[in-house]
Design an enzyme around this catalytic site. Structure first.
Site, PDB file in Angstrom:
ATOM      1  N   ASP A  34      57.069  -4.662  -3.347  1.00 49.46           N
ATOM      2  CA  ASP A  34      56.034  -5.100  -2.399  1.00 49.46           C
ATOM      3  C   ASP A  34      56.426  -6.430  -1.759  1.00 49.46           C
ATOM      4  O   ASP A  34      56.738  -7.399  -2.457  1.00 49.46           O
ATOM      5  CB  ASP A  34      54.691  -5.278  -3.115  1.00 49.46           C
ATOM      6  CG  ASP A  34      54.048  -3.952  -3.481  1.00 49.46           C
ATOM      7  OD1 ASP A  34      54.468  -2.919  -2.939  1.00 49.46           O
ATOM      8  OD2 ASP A  34      53.122  -3.957  -4.319  1.00 49.46           O
ATOM      9  N   ASN A  63      50.267  -3.261 -10.559  1.00 53.76           N
ATOM     10  CA  ASN A  63      49.226  -4.240 -10.248  1.00 53.76           C
ATOM     11  C   ASN A  63      48.148  -4.268 -11.327  1.00 53.76           C
ATOM     12  O   ASN A  63      47.641  -5.335 -11.695  1.00 53.76           O
ATOM     13  CB  ASN A  63      48.593  -3.927  -8.889  1.00 53.76           C
ATOM     14  CG  ASN A  63      49.561  -4.095  -7.734  1.00 53.76           C
ATOM     15  OD1 ASN A  63      50.548  -4.825  -7.840  1.00 53.76           O
ATOM     16  ND2 ASN A  63      49.292  -3.426  -6.629  1.00 53.76           N
ATOM     17  N   SER A 164      50.199   7.057  -5.558  1.00 54.37           N
ATOM     18  CA  SER A 164      50.667   8.296  -4.956  1.00 54.37           C
ATOM     19  C   SER A 164      51.804   8.874  -5.786  1.00 54.37           C
ATOM     20  O   SER A 164      52.316   8.239  -6.707  1.00 54.37           O
ATOM     21  CB  SER A 164      51.153   8.025  -3.530  1.00 54.37           C
ATOM     22  OG  SER A 164      52.239   7.103  -3.549  1.00 54.37           O
ATOM     23  N   GLY A 247      30.726  -3.315  -1.777  1.00 54.24           N
ATOM     24  CA  GLY A 247      30.724  -3.360  -3.235  1.00 54.24           C
ATOM     25  C   GLY A 247      31.245  -2.093  -3.877  1.00 54.24           C
ATOM     26  O   GLY A 247      32.158  -1.442  -3.370  1.00 54.24           O
ATOM     27  N   ASP A 277      43.061  -2.119  -7.450  1.00 50.01           N
ATOM     28  CA  ASP A 277      43.848  -2.155  -8.682  1.00 50.01           C
ATOM     29  C   ASP A 277      43.232  -3.107  -9.694  1.00 50.01           C
ATOM     30  O   ASP A 277      43.262  -2.847 -10.907  1.00 50.01           O
ATOM     31  CB  ASP A 277      45.283  -2.565  -8.373  1.00 50.01           C
ATOM     32  CG  ASP A 277      45.960  -1.619  -7.403  1.00 50.01           C
ATOM     33  OD1 ASP A 277      45.601  -0.422  -7.400  1.00 50.01           O
ATOM     34  OD2 ASP A 277      46.828  -2.073  -6.637  1.00 50.01           O
TER      35      ASP A 277
END
Length: 336
Positions: A34, A63, A164, A247, A277
């Site tokens: 990332d 994460n 994914s 939320g 995450d």
């Protein structure tokens, strides 16, 4: 590339008590390197001068593990990596001290780029598709999961499958993950989208965590509570639905007549890339600790998710998460 294994824990892990504390085991079948750029303002078609990026070993499961590790909870992150990007991934993850086991594969690990526009607070993400793994590589990944679930020194308290799947992945990957966890007596969380979330629900996942877009797309229903209850009917035990600034909502098979919502009085400005995450990380820690109350899991997940928005990159949360938890508006609602 040789196998990369780092099963060391954080501070105090040498004690017998720390070794017995159930850990969060995460599986990221489609990890990525990332890269996050902070941009003063994005102008379409223009050149932009930017500061050096934040580069991390990423993917949703990574994460999840990073956030729990940051707060001192025992974790193990499992992922397949390969190629030049995989070597970069392995090096950064080793430096992070997050306990991990990386499965070497022939295909190069993908990359992901996030552009955070400081002017309007919007984040644009560019995700490469994952390269296919071989049958033997998938089997090695599954074997690593089985080993983690049978480790008596570092017992698993929850198994998390996130993200994914790369091209050509087994269609039953997430249902198989649920079965592995349940066979070991460990609850399983799945955070994915599309057909994968339906398959995980049918397999009896203990908790699913789609965002509102993923839930609507998967179920074909615009009404979020109705869509969430459909996942429960398929076999999921609990569903957390994140809806951005609105939320989060929690639904449980144990409480068919009601559900809960949680939100802050005002939305936060920042980078929402890792918010979902962080919510999964909070839910995973709660399940590993034996917490099963949907309202309590929702409270933790919403505050951790909000605290993630305040950080520059995915995989960490602000120390303000306890402060934010006190500000939450938690509401119990009747199901129609």
């Amino acid at each position: 590339m040789s196998a990369s294994v780092n099963i060391k824990g954080g501070a105090g892990d040498s004690s017998a008590a720390a070794k017995r504390e159930p850990r969060v085991v995460t599986v990221t079948p489609n990890p990525a390197v990332d890269t996050t750029y902070q941009v003063a303002a994005i102008v379409r078609g223009a050149s932009h001068r930017v500061p050096g990026p934040l580069v991390r070993a990423g993917g949703k499961g990574l994460n999840v593990a990073r956030v729990a590790h940051q707060l001192g909870f025992p974790v193990l992150a499992i992922a397949p990596v390969g190629g030049i990007a995989g070597a970069e991934f392995s090096e950064e993850l080793s430096a992070s001290t997050v306990p991990h086991q990386l499965i070497p594969v022939a295909a190069s690990t993908r990359r992901s780029i996030a552009l955070v526009d400081a002017n309007d607070g919007e984040t644009s993400i560019f995700n490469e598709a994952g390269n296919p793994l071989t049958v033997d590589e998938w089997q090695k990944l599954a074997a690593a999961v089985v080993d983690s679930l049978s480790d008596e020194i570092h017992p698993a308290g929850v198994l998390v499958g996130s993200g994914s799947l790369p091209s050509g992945a087994p269609a039953d990957f997430y249902p198989a993950l649920v079965a592995l966890g349940h066979n070991a007596g460990v609850p399983v969380i799945v955070d994915t989208s599309g057909p994968g979330i339906l398959a995980a629900a049918r397999a009896g996942a203990d908790l699913l965590k789609p965002n509102h877009h993923e839930l609507i797309e998967a179920m074909g229903l615009e009404d979020l509570p109705s869509a969430a209850w459909e996942l429960i009917k398929l076999g999921a035990r609990m569903v957390l639905v994140s809806a951005g600034a609105e939320g989060m909502m929690a639904f449980s098979a144990e409480h068919p007549g009601k559900y809960w919502t949680a939100r802050l009085p005002e939305p936060l400005s920042g980078n929402p890339t890792g918010a979902g995450d962080a919510a999964v990380s909070a839910a995973a820690v709660a399940l590993a600790q034996g917490v099963r109350d949907p309202a309590e899991i929702l409270r933790r997940a919403t505050s951790w998710s909000a605290a993630a928005v305040l950080m520059p990159g995915a995989g960490e949360i602000s120390a303000r998460f306890r402060e934010l938890e006190k500000l939450l508006i938690l509401t119990e609602k009747e199901s129609q």
